[in-house]
Design an enzyme around this catalytic site. Structure first.
Site, PDB file in Angstrom:
ATOM      1  N   CYS A   1     -50.428 -76.253  28.639  1.00 19.25           N
ATOM      2  CA  CYS A   1     -50.685 -76.038  29.916  1.00 19.25           C
ATOM      3  C   CYS A   1     -49.629 -75.438  30.847  1.00 19.25           C
ATOM      4  O   CYS A   1     -49.853 -74.463  31.454  1.00 19.25           O
ATOM      5  CB  CYS A   1     -51.844 -76.896  30.501  1.00 19.25           C
ATOM      6  SG  CYS A   1     -51.319 -78.631  30.844  1.00 19.25           S
TER       7      CYS A   1
ATOM      8  N   ARG B   1     -35.882 -80.327  29.068  1.00 24.70           N
ATOM      9  CA  ARG B   1     -36.137 -79.836  27.477  1.00 24.70           C
ATOM     10  C   ARG B   1     -37.087 -80.826  27.075  1.00 24.70           C
ATOM     11  O   ARG B   1     -37.025 -81.226  25.896  1.00 24.70           O
ATOM     12  CB  ARG B   1     -34.878 -79.942  26.809  1.00 24.70           C
ATOM     13  CG  ARG B   1     -34.752 -79.049  25.534  1.00 24.70           C
ATOM     14  CD  ARG B   1     -33.657 -78.981  24.802  1.00 24.70           C
ATOM     15  NE  ARG B   1     -32.509 -78.257  25.531  1.00 24.70           N
ATOM     16  CZ  ARG B   1     -31.210 -79.014  25.400  1.00 24.70           C
ATOM     17  NH1 ARG B   1     -31.020 -80.070  24.454  1.00 24.70           N
ATOM     18  NH2 ARG B   1     -30.162 -78.785  25.882  1.00 24.70           N
TER      19      ARG B   1
END
Lengths: 301, 301
Positions: free
Chosen positions: B140, B172
């Site tokens: 999302c 990351r």
């Protein structure tokens, strides 16, 4: 029937343009040229006026005659107080309308229809300047169709947006169907493009234009787009349509039978509000790219 | 400073989901699991509740303990009256949170975070079924960033969406920065992906992961995205930034200095409202794909 109201997307883009104009305090002025006494044309002109004013653009509607419109457009091109131009067609209803279209200064052409932008589109040039600061405009109606398609399941959220999709487009005009077919093919789709003489297949990688029939094209298409402003068009029927197809009617005349709308996975009855929202966005982009320092729009070309 | 309010885009997507739920008369039920007593976590849970209810989804918030949450999620997976699941992290704040994430039935995972969807993403599989009827979900927050970028000048309206763009992503993690870097590279961008150990260059076509320094990455990047929830992160300064860069702060802690926000071509201060709107859209898609006929979500996997 699943239908999608284009005004929700149009309102989003209008809100965005409005916020940016207010935030920056821009005084942006758009002029529209109306020749036709045609009621639909006048209604469209008044609609664009109301949408311009709703986002904080000043709008002037110039009602004029066929023999004066070209000179008035040239004057608006040269007038630094005019930042954007709409022209309401038809004016002559023949090839002369194309000449009028190409009179509009590309840096004031909020509809993205003049030859300058069309050349850039077909050459797949994304920027208008060597420094790659100013993006090219895309024609407003095909762009509106793409923006609506982005909200559907036909659009891939990653990579080439329409890879693996087959799309039928009924209309191959220079302002809607032809650029739309090119844009969709360039986005990865197999496009079946129809005009009154029949259909051809268009892809990104192949120069061949294989003929295709309507029945096969509709049977294979997950997306069907129609923009045929004629009552003699044989409307798309349910039995021709692939179940769940995304159907978009661009024409002021409905090109789908009621049964086809029911069978569609998603039916979008019109794109007009998004088209105008794209013109507003173009007006803002052209203003920021070319008019902020007071230069006349043509100087940089 | 040009800033973009993410709530305008979020409101558009909420309006779209709301219209579709109302049109179809769906009774769609989402359950959220909250363990942390952390105030930010509780606030986020209440925000998702209010957004669910605003579009006509029924929402149940379950406050529970660390040792019960796994079983409660398994029960919700098996419960045909539950169509979507939110889990509010951190729960343990370590690797056990990943295990919890992967417990959620993929067909109820409205956040798109479980291993099933991540595997599909990295394998570049767009569909969840051999018949290509059900599209895969995307995580999302990265999806929200993409949707916001689509509204900026960094996005190309035709062809590969970010071809020619260089993007720096600070973060990351498995739920934000890593999938986002992959998605942007897959969309044509050169991505400089940073974590606490430094940066690497990622492209669509190259398997090599060349190291890159922060100064060079920022000097080259037209888009800078930060999602570093730490006050020890050295905030992005104006002097590091390319003029006109699109800057997006995903973190709850601002990762840009005020001068950098001023220098940015466009500054987007948060993505949360769009993230939740994407979850609502996912909930509707999962419901239509997997729950309409009353089957339990896991049956088809």
């Amino acid at each position: 029937m699943n239908s999608l109201d284009p005004d929700i997307l149009a309102a989003f883009h209008r809100d965005d343009v409005k916020a940016r104009i207010r935030q920056k305090g821009y005084a942006l002025h758009v002029t529209g040229f109306l020749v036709s006494g045609d009621m639909a044309c006048r209604t469209y002109a008044e609609y664009t006026r109301s949408r311009c004013e709703a986002v904080g653009l000043r709008f002037t509607l110039v009602s004029t005659d066929r023999d004066k419109v070209a000179n008035l457009i040239r004057q608006a091109n040269a007038d630094q107080r005019v930042h954007g131009i709409f022209v309401y067609y038809p004016i002559f209803g023949d090839a002369r309308d194309s000449e009028i279209k190409d009179l509009v200064d590309p840096h004031k052409d909020v509809e993205g229809l003049c030859a300058h932008w069309m050349r850039k589109l077909y050459a797949n040039e994304r920027f208008d300047d060597p420094g790659r600061l100013h993006k090219c405009l895309l024609p407003c109606t095909p762009l509106a169709v793409l923006k609506l398609l982005e909200e559907t399941e036909a659009h891939s959220e990653m990579g080439m947006p329409f890879v693996g999709q087959t799309v039928s487009v009924f209309n191959r005009s220079d302002v809607v169907g032809k650029p739309l077919a090119y844009m969709l093919a360039n986005d990865g789709a197999l496009v079946y493009s129809f005009d009154i003489d029949g259909g051809v297949a268009i892809t990104r990688d192949s120069a061949a234009r294989e003929p295709v029939g309507r029945a096969q094209a509709l049977r294979e298409s997950g997306v069907v787009i129609t923009a045929v402003p004629s009552r003699s068009f044989e409307k798309i029927r349910a039995d021709e349509l692939r179940p769940g197809a995304v159907c978009i009617n661009v024409s002021s005349i409905q090109n789908f039978e009621d049964g086809a709308k029911e069978k569609a996975g998603l039916y979008i009855p019109r794109v007009g509000p998004v088209t105008v929202a794209m013109c507003l966005r173009n007006a803002l982009r052209l203003f920021e790219d070319h008019h902020l320092d007071g230069r006349a729009g043509h100087a940089a070309l």
